[in-house]
Design an enzyme around this catalytic site. Structure first.
Site, PDB file in Angstrom:
ATOM      1  N   GLN A 135     -99.937  38.672  96.186  1.00 28.21           N
ATOM      2  CA  GLN A 135     -99.882  40.095  96.511  1.00 28.21           C
ATOM      3  C   GLN A 135     -98.589  40.715  95.993  1.00 28.21           C
ATOM      4  O   GLN A 135     -98.589  41.777  95.368  1.00 28.21           O
ATOM      5  CB  GLN A 135     -99.974  40.286  98.038  1.00 28.21           C
ATOM      6  CG  GLN A 135     -99.872  41.730  98.460  1.00 28.21           C
ATOM      7  CD  GLN A 135    -101.045  42.559  97.975  1.00 28.21           C
ATOM      8  OE1 GLN A 135    -102.192  42.193  98.208  1.00 28.21           O
ATOM      9  NE2 GLN A 135    -100.784  43.669  97.309  1.00 28.21           N
ATOM     10  N   ARG A 195    -103.896  42.996  91.380  1.00 28.85           N
ATOM     11  CA  ARG A 195    -104.124  41.615  91.843  1.00 28.85           C
ATOM     12  C   ARG A 195    -104.876  40.837  90.756  1.00 28.85           C
ATOM     13  O   ARG A 195    -104.561  39.683  90.467  1.00 28.85           O
ATOM     14  CB  ARG A 195    -104.943  41.610  93.141  1.00 28.85           C
ATOM     15  CG  ARG A 195    -104.244  42.181  94.360  1.00 28.85           C
ATOM     16  CD  ARG A 195    -103.134  41.283  94.837  1.00 28.85           C
ATOM     17  NE  ARG A 195    -103.583  39.939  95.169  1.00 28.85           N
ATOM     18  CZ  ARG A 195    -104.154  39.572  96.318  1.00 28.85           C
ATOM     19  NH1 ARG A 195    -104.317  40.438  97.273  1.00 28.85           N
ATOM     20  NH2 ARG A 195    -104.525  38.316  96.509  1.00 28.85           N
ATOM     21  N   ASP A 237     -97.816  47.443 106.100  1.00 28.01           N
ATOM     22  CA  ASP A 237     -98.980  46.558 106.216  1.00 28.01           C
ATOM     23  C   ASP A 237     -99.513  46.693 107.637  1.00 28.01           C
ATOM     24  O   ASP A 237     -98.844  47.273 108.511  1.00 28.01           O
ATOM     25  CB  ASP A 237     -98.542  45.107 105.920  1.00 28.01           C
ATOM     26  CG  ASP A 237     -99.698  44.116 105.988  1.00 28.01           C
ATOM     27  OD1 ASP A 237    -100.869  44.536 105.878  1.00 28.01           O
ATOM     28  OD2 ASP A 237     -99.432  42.904 106.143  1.00 28.01           O
ATOM     29  N   CYS A 281    -100.679  46.538 100.937  1.00 28.72           N
ATOM     30  CA  CYS A 281    -101.476  45.447 100.367  1.00 28.72           C
ATOM     31  C   CYS A 281    -102.967  45.632 100.612  1.00 28.72           C
ATOM     32  O   CYS A 281    -103.782  45.086  99.879  1.00 28.72           O
ATOM     33  CB  CYS A 281    -101.015  44.113 100.933  1.00 28.72           C
ATOM     34  SG  CYS A 281    -101.123  44.038 102.734  1.00 28.72           S
ATOM     35  N   ARG A 317    -106.608  30.207 100.886  1.00 27.45           N
ATOM     36  CA  ARG A 317    -106.160  31.194 101.885  1.00 27.45           C
ATOM     37  C   ARG A 317    -106.372  30.554 103.251  1.00 27.45           C
ATOM     38  O   ARG A 317    -107.495  30.198 103.600  1.00 27.45           O
ATOM     39  CB  ARG A 317    -106.973  32.483 101.785  1.00 27.45           C
ATOM     40  CG  ARG A 317    -106.874  33.295 103.075  1.00 27.45           C
ATOM     41  CD  ARG A 317    -107.379  34.695 102.925  1.00 27.45           C
ATOM     42  NE  ARG A 317    -106.522  35.470 102.055  1.00 27.45           N
ATOM     43  CZ  ARG A 317    -106.526  36.800 102.005  1.00 27.45           C
ATOM     44  NH1 ARG A 317    -107.341  37.491 102.770  1.00 27.45           N
ATOM     45  NH2 ARG A 317    -105.726  37.434 101.183  1.00 27.45           N
ATOM     46  N   HIS A 363     -97.504  35.606 101.076  1.00 29.13           N
ATOM     47  CA  HIS A 363     -98.604  36.112 100.248  1.00 29.13           C
ATOM     48  C   HIS A 363     -98.044  36.396  98.841  1.00 29.13           C
ATOM     49  O   HIS A 363     -97.923  37.549  98.433  1.00 29.13           O
ATOM     50  CB  HIS A 363     -99.191  37.374 100.884  1.00 29.13           C
ATOM     51  CG  HIS A 363    -100.558  37.727 100.393  1.00 29.13           C
ATOM     52  ND1 HIS A 363    -101.218  37.019  99.403  1.00 29.13           N
ATOM     53  CD2 HIS A 363    -101.420  38.738 100.760  1.00 29.13           C
ATOM     54  CE1 HIS A 363    -102.393  37.566  99.176  1.00 29.13           C
ATOM     55  NE2 HIS A 363    -102.541  38.601  99.990  1.00 29.13           N
TER      56      HIS A 363
HETATM   57  N1  NVA Z   1    -100.582  40.684 106.925  1.00 22.85           N
HETATM   58  C1  NVA Z   1    -101.999  40.745 106.626  1.00 22.85           C
HETATM   59  C2  NVA Z   1    -102.219  40.823 105.150  1.00 22.85           C
HETATM   60  C3  NVA Z   1    -103.661  40.928 104.733  1.00 22.85           C
HETATM   61  C4  NVA Z   1    -103.832  40.933 103.242  1.00 22.85           C
HETATM   62  C5  NVA Z   1    -102.686  39.541 107.234  1.00 22.85           C
HETATM   63  O1  NVA Z   1    -102.159  38.438 107.145  1.00 22.85           O
HETATM   64  O2  NVA Z   1    -103.777  39.704 107.811  1.00 22.85           O
HETATM   65  N1   CP Z   2    -104.440  42.254 100.114  1.00 18.83           N
HETATM   66  C1   CP Z   2    -105.296  41.238 100.317  1.00 18.83           C
HETATM   67  O1   CP Z   2    -104.946  40.045 100.175  1.00 18.83           O
HETATM   68  O2   CP Z   2    -106.563  41.618 100.628  1.00 18.83           O
HETATM   69  P1   CP Z   2    -107.763  40.695 101.113  1.00 18.83           P
HETATM   70  O3   CP Z   2    -107.436  40.225 102.497  1.00 18.83           O
HETATM   71  O4   CP Z   2    -108.971  41.581 101.071  1.00 18.83           O
HETATM   72  O5   CP Z   2    -107.889  39.523 100.168  1.00 18.83           O
END
Ligand code: NVA
Ligand code: CP
Length: 304
Positions: free
Chosen positions: A132, A292, A224, A264, A102, A129
């Site tokens: 997700q 997930r 989101d 998400c 990540r 993502h």
């Molecule tokens: N769009 C959000 C998703 C978090 C799971 C981010 O990138 O922070």
């Molecule tokens: N939806 C998601 O990826 O959550 P986290 O940021 O908690 O991993």
């Protein structure tokens, strides 16, 4: 299939294989049927951003499959002190059977795959993502018993989630409408690629600034956060710009009567969604979060 860097890497058939495998693994877990199909395998999990769901679901999933997950925070490994992605990829490949990462740049995930010799799974970048959206598709499939012919409406920021939804929906035969404010549209290259997939599957992609147009007759309404990781400094400005893109009871009522709500998570109640919707009877966000686990176990089982 060697890596999961984005949903570009998966054919429609492979997506459905993952969903079927996830359903099987979910059934086995719920019925105490042992499924240690990754016995002795290790997964390195690199995080340069925060996470609750991704970290815990990958870690627990790997243990349930009989494997061993290693949580590698960039604050603790040399990557955070300037060791290159190339060297990190080469070194980790000598120890582990797969890497989940990540991070910010999609190109870092691609470099990890390029220079390493083990499968790489994208656990979120600024651009995509994929894990997700596989969980989202499983949740929709379980709820509606099909994907083909449904309509998903995404309202809010044209971000990583919106991009992966564009790929995912267009590959499985779901219409998708994306409503974003001016200046916060989806990446044009991603939209163009999704439209190519849509041509093959006969799917309609609608790109609009009007949330009502997007949500009209939708089977699934999705939103989101307005402030993704790395955009914290823009928070005040974004709240102002996105205020007409809130998924509240009024907007949700424009969707089909039996529409479901997905997010998400993490969610910010009172901003992108009201409590009335996310905590209401048509919200499946916690099933979505659970999925997930199942879907990523399927991905790991197929890749590692
Ligand atoms: N769009 C959000 C998703 C978090 C799971 C981010 O990138 O922070
Ligand atoms: N939806 C998601 O990826 O959550 P986290 O940021 O908690 O991993």
């Amino acid at each position: 299939m060697k890596h999961l860097l984005s949903l570009k890497d998966l054919t429609t058939e492979e997506i459905f294989n993952i969903l079927e495998m996830a359903k099987k693994l979910k059934y086995e877990l719920q019925n105490d049927i042992e499924h240690k199909i990754l016995k002795g395998k290790t997964l390195g999990m690199i995080f340069t951003k925060s996470s609750t769901r991704t970290r815990v679901s990958f870690e627990v999933g790997m243990v349930q499959l009989g494997g061993y997950p290693l949580f590698l925070s960039s604050q603790d490994i040399q990557l955070g002190r300037g060791e290159t992605i190339e060297d990190t990829a080469k070194v980790l490949s000598r120890y582990v059977d797969g890497i989940m990462i990540r991070t910010y740049k999609q190109s870092d995930v691609e470099d990890l795959a390029k220079y390493g010799t083990v499968p790489v799974i994208n656990g979120l970048t600024d651009l995509f993502h994929p894990c997700q959206v596989l969980a989202d598709l499983l949740t929709i499939y379980e709820s509606k018993s099909k994907l083909d012919g449904l309509k998903l409406a995404y309202v809010g920021d044209g971000n990583n989630i919106a991009h992966s939804l564009l790929y995912g929906c267009s590959k499985v035969g779901m219409d998708i409408a994306v409503a974003t404010p001016k200046g916060y549209e989806c990446n044009a290259e991603v939209v163009k690629t999704a439209k190519e997939y849509a041509k093959l599957t006969g799917v309609n992609i609608t790109i609009t600034e009007d949330p009502i147009e997007a949500v009209k007759d939708a089977d699934v309404v999705y939103t989101d956060t307005w402030v993704s990781m790395g955009q914290e400094e823009e928070k005040q400005k974004r709240i102002e710009i996105f205020k007409h893109y809130q998924v509240n009871g009024e907007l949700f009522s424009m969707a089909k009567e039996d529409a479901i709500f997905l997010h998400c998570l993490p969610a910010y109640r009172g901003y992108e969604v009201t409590s009335e919707v996310i905590d209401g009877p048509q919200s499946l966000v916690f099933d979505e979060a659970e999925n997930r686990l199942h879907v990523q176990k399927a991905v790991m089982a197929l890749l590692l």
